[in-house]
Scaffold this motif. Sequence first.
Motif, PDB file in Angstrom:
ATOM      1  N   ALA A 218       0.835  -1.212   0.000  1.00  0.00           N
ATOM      2  CA  ALA A 218       0.000   0.000   0.000  1.00  0.00           C
ATOM      3  C   ALA A 218       0.866   1.256   0.000  1.00  0.00           C
ATOM      4  N   GLU A 219       1.961   1.219   0.779  1.00  0.00           N
ATOM      5  CA  GLU A 219       2.872   2.365   0.808  1.00  0.00           C
ATOM      6  C   GLU A 219       3.477   2.615  -0.565  1.00  0.00           C
ATOM      7  N   LYS A 220       3.746   1.548  -1.290  1.00  0.00           N
ATOM      8  CA  LYS A 220       4.285   1.680  -2.647  1.00  0.00           C
ATOM      9  C   LYS A 220       3.264   2.370  -3.560  1.00  0.00           C
ATOM     10  N   ILE A 221       2.002   1.983  -3.436  1.00  0.00           N
ATOM     11  CA  ILE A 221       0.941   2.618  -4.223  1.00  0.00           C
ATOM     12  C   ILE A 221       0.846   4.099  -3.885  1.00  0.00           C
ATOM     13  N   CYS A 222       0.886   4.415  -2.587  1.00  0.00           N
ATOM     14  CA  CYS A 222       0.774   5.822  -2.154  1.00  0.00           C
ATOM     15  C   CYS A 222       1.934   6.655  -2.680  1.00  0.00           C
ATOM     16  N   THR A 223       3.137   6.091  -2.657  1.00  0.00           N
ATOM     17  CA  THR A 223       4.318   6.813  -3.144  1.00  0.00           C
ATOM     18  C   THR A 223       4.204   7.099  -4.641  1.00  0.00           C
ATOM     19  N   GLU A 224       3.650   6.153  -5.370  1.00  0.00           N
ATOM     20  CA  GLU A 224       3.534   6.307  -6.830  1.00  0.00           C
ATOM     21  C   GLU A 224       2.315   7.144  -7.239  1.00  0.00           C
ATOM     22  N   ASN A 225       1.450   7.478  -6.269  1.00  0.00           N
ATOM     23  CA  ASN A 225       0.239   8.257  -6.572  1.00  0.00           C
ATOM     24  C   ASN A 225       0.066   9.386  -5.553  1.00  0.00           C
ATOM     25  N   LYS A 226       1.120  10.178  -5.396  1.00  0.00           N
ATOM     26  CA  LYS A 226       1.115  11.231  -4.379  1.00  0.00           C
ATOM     27  C   LYS A 226      -0.002  12.242  -4.585  1.00  0.00           C
ATOM     28  N   GLN A 227      -0.430  12.416  -5.834  1.00  0.00           N
ATOM     29  CA  GLN A 227      -1.447  13.414  -6.134  1.00  0.00           C
ATOM     30  C   GLN A 227      -2.798  13.088  -5.480  1.00  0.00           C
ATOM     31  N   LEU A 228      -2.980  11.839  -5.047  1.00  0.00           N
ATOM     32  CA  LEU A 228      -4.261  11.438  -4.449  1.00  0.00           C
ATOM     33  C   LEU A 228      -4.376  11.831  -2.978  1.00  0.00           C
ATOM     34  N   LYS A 229      -3.277  12.203  -2.347  1.00  0.00           N
ATOM     35  CA  LYS A 229      -3.279  12.712  -0.971  1.00  0.00           C
ATOM     36  C   LYS A 229      -3.986  11.761   0.003  1.00  0.00           C
ATOM     37  N   PHE A 230      -3.421  10.588   0.169  1.00  0.00           N
ATOM     38  CA  PHE A 230      -3.969   9.592   1.086  1.00  0.00           C
ATOM     39  C   PHE A 230      -3.867  10.074   2.535  1.00  0.00           C
ATOM     40  N   ASP A 231      -4.827   9.665   3.359  1.00  0.00           N
ATOM     41  CA  ASP A 231      -4.718   9.879   4.800  1.00  0.00           C
ATOM     42  C   ASP A 231      -4.819   8.520   5.487  1.00  0.00           C
ATOM     43  N   GLY A 232      -4.813   8.513   6.821  1.00  0.00           N
ATOM     44  CA  GLY A 232      -4.792   7.260   7.555  1.00  0.00           C
ATOM     45  C   GLY A 232      -5.952   6.345   7.218  1.00  0.00           C
ATOM     46  N   LEU A 233      -7.157   6.896   7.105  1.00  0.00           N
ATOM     47  CA  LEU A 233      -8.337   6.086   6.830  1.00  0.00           C
ATOM     48  C   LEU A 233      -8.325   5.548   5.403  1.00  0.00           C
ATOM     49  N   SER A 234      -7.970   6.378   4.446  1.00  0.00           N
ATOM     50  CA  SER A 234      -7.955   5.914   3.054  1.00  0.00           C
ATOM     51  C   SER A 234      -6.879   4.862   2.826  1.00  0.00           C
ATOM     52  N   VAL A 235      -5.762   4.956   3.553  1.00  0.00           N
ATOM     53  CA  VAL A 235      -4.719   3.919   3.445  1.00  0.00           C
ATOM     54  C   VAL A 235      -5.248   2.587   3.972  1.00  0.00           C
ATOM     55  N   LEU A 236      -5.991   2.620   5.075  1.00  0.00           N
ATOM     56  CA  LEU A 236      -6.576   1.386   5.606  1.00  0.00           C
ATOM     57  C   LEU A 236      -7.545   0.762   4.601  1.00  0.00           C
ATOM     58  N   LYS A 237      -8.340   1.592   3.948  1.00  0.00           N
ATOM     59  CA  LYS A 237      -9.294   1.071   2.960  1.00  0.00           C
ATOM     60  C   LYS A 237      -8.567   0.510   1.735  1.00  0.00           C
ATOM     61  N   LEU A 238      -7.447   1.115   1.386  1.00  0.00           N
ATOM     62  CA  LEU A 238      -6.629   0.583   0.296  1.00  0.00           C
ATOM     63  C   LEU A 238      -6.083  -0.797   0.675  1.00  0.00           C
ATOM     64  N   LYS A 239      -5.654  -0.960   1.918  1.00  0.00           N
ATOM     65  CA  LYS A 239      -5.172  -2.260   2.381  1.00  0.00           C
ATOM     66  C   LYS A 239      -6.277  -3.309   2.322  1.00  0.00           C
ATOM     67  N   MET A 240      -7.503  -2.895   2.616  1.00  0.00           N
ATOM     68  CA  MET A 240      -8.627  -3.827   2.560  1.00  0.00           C
ATOM     69  C   MET A 240      -8.823  -4.366   1.140  1.00  0.00           C
ATOM     70  N   ILE A 241      -8.712  -3.484   0.155  1.00  0.00           N
ATOM     71  CA  ILE A 241      -8.828  -3.915  -1.241  1.00  0.00           C
ATOM     72  C   ILE A 241      -7.719  -4.903  -1.579  1.00  0.00           C
ATOM     73  N   LEU A 242      -6.505  -4.594  -1.160  1.00  0.00           N
ATOM     74  CA  LEU A 242      -5.368  -5.496  -1.389  1.00  0.00           C
ATOM     75  C   LEU A 242      -5.609  -6.865  -0.766  1.00  0.00           C
ATOM     76  N   LEU A 243      -6.081  -6.883   0.474  1.00  0.00           N
ATOM     77  CA  LEU A 243      -6.314  -8.157   1.163  1.00  0.00           C
ATOM     78  C   LEU A 243      -7.368  -8.996   0.452  1.00  0.00           C
ATOM     79  N   ARG A 244      -8.453  -8.358   0.067  1.00  0.00           N
ATOM     80  CA  ARG A 244      -9.537  -9.100  -0.600  1.00  0.00           C
ATOM     81  C   ARG A 244      -9.062  -9.667  -1.942  1.00  0.00           C
ATOM     82  N   ARG A 245      -8.251  -8.910  -2.646  1.00  0.00           N
ATOM     83  CA  ARG A 245      -7.725  -9.394  -3.919  1.00  0.00           C
ATOM     84  C   ARG A 245      -6.751 -10.554  -3.702  1.00  0.00           C
ATOM     85  N   LEU A 246      -5.951 -10.469  -2.622  1.00  0.00           N
ATOM     86  CA  LEU A 246      -5.019 -11.562  -2.313  1.00  0.00           C
ATOM     87  C   LEU A 246      -5.771 -12.848  -1.975  1.00  0.00           C
TER      88      LEU A 246
END
Length: 388
Positions: free
Chosen positions: A47-75
């Motif tokens: 998720a941190e790699k995604i955030c680094t490559e998409n800085k323009q999206l301005k992730f915060d703590g909650l949105s990062v957690l939701k991004l991790k949820m998508i990653l987990l479900r896909r895994l």
Amino acid sequence: MGRDFSPLVTEGVLSHASGLIKQFVSTAPDDAICIPAAVLSGVTKAAEKICTENKQLKFDGLSVLKLKMILLRRLQALPDCQWVSPALKKALHTLQESIKIRERSEHILKSISLFRHGNIKLPPSPPVATKYLATAAVSAAQSGADLSHDFWFVDSITDTVLGEKSNSVGTDSFSCRARPFMMPCDAARELKMKGDSSVYDIVQKNNFGGIIATIEGILDMCHGSQPQRGPSYRAQVDCLPQRIEVKDHAGAKDIAFPPEVSDFLEQLGYEVRDCMRVYALGKVPDWTKYRFVHGTLAGAHDRYLKNTPWADDSVKVHFDDLPQSEQSRDCPVVAATLYGLLRQTSNFRSFIEMKMRPSFRGTAKSIRAFRSLIRSNYMLCGKAVPIQ
């Protein structure tokens, strides 16, 4: 509706996360308790790699957690990850609990970060800070203890699991620890209702003490007596004076702060929420922008070491010498401390009252309207406008 992050989770990202998980647990037995945390650690790094490559999206703590949820479900759907399926389910449950905590606490983080007082150059004078913060400390600790623990839980899911206390339940390539209170406050309260109050009692004791220690760290900063990095750091920590004496928890009382104190605390709240966003991305804040919260975090860590001589040797260093993962763990305690203190200010109470109005939606427009109201009150009182 929030932004849909699904398109960011590419096959390459999933492969990266899966590879990290395999690396972390390749030498662990199938029933090792560290595997769910290892899964979350691998997902976090992806998720941190995604955030680094998409800085323009301005992730915060909650949105990062939701991004991790998508990653987990896909895994979960990948054939390559079926061998770790039970751990994925446990990790998913832990992440769901974390998201619930952050969603419940978003209004708190907003409320402590409403105002920026960029004109403040120094913390309150020692006599004023001591008089008001020491008096408000017990009330703040009682109000913020549960929140402090829940924030800690969210911040610890990648390297801490539920179990008998141990600092070595991981593998050669993945450091993990176990704690008997690694659960949300709701779960600890549920155990108490069933007759076992031991976990909730530990949560209350640890976090009450943590908030008192954090306020003492703030007072150290106000007094200009914080230990400095160097060979004598530990000796300086040992010599820190006691600044708050807690005689009776029942003696807690709220107090009205003068502007010198309330404006400073509001600036701290603004800074700490920004820093929590930075830490959520796996980075360290630029401390030249956040002088006061840096001093507070360092002070809280100093006090932790003074009060916990049995702490692990790896953390018995100055705050600036801690790894990013350990630094970030101090931020939630500071946020909860500021909640406990700021809830005693008129601006915070005004915000809570406004939130209760049917017309308030919690949107940026509503927040701006509230700031305008506070600005008008300052102007009517003949004071300089503190909002910048």
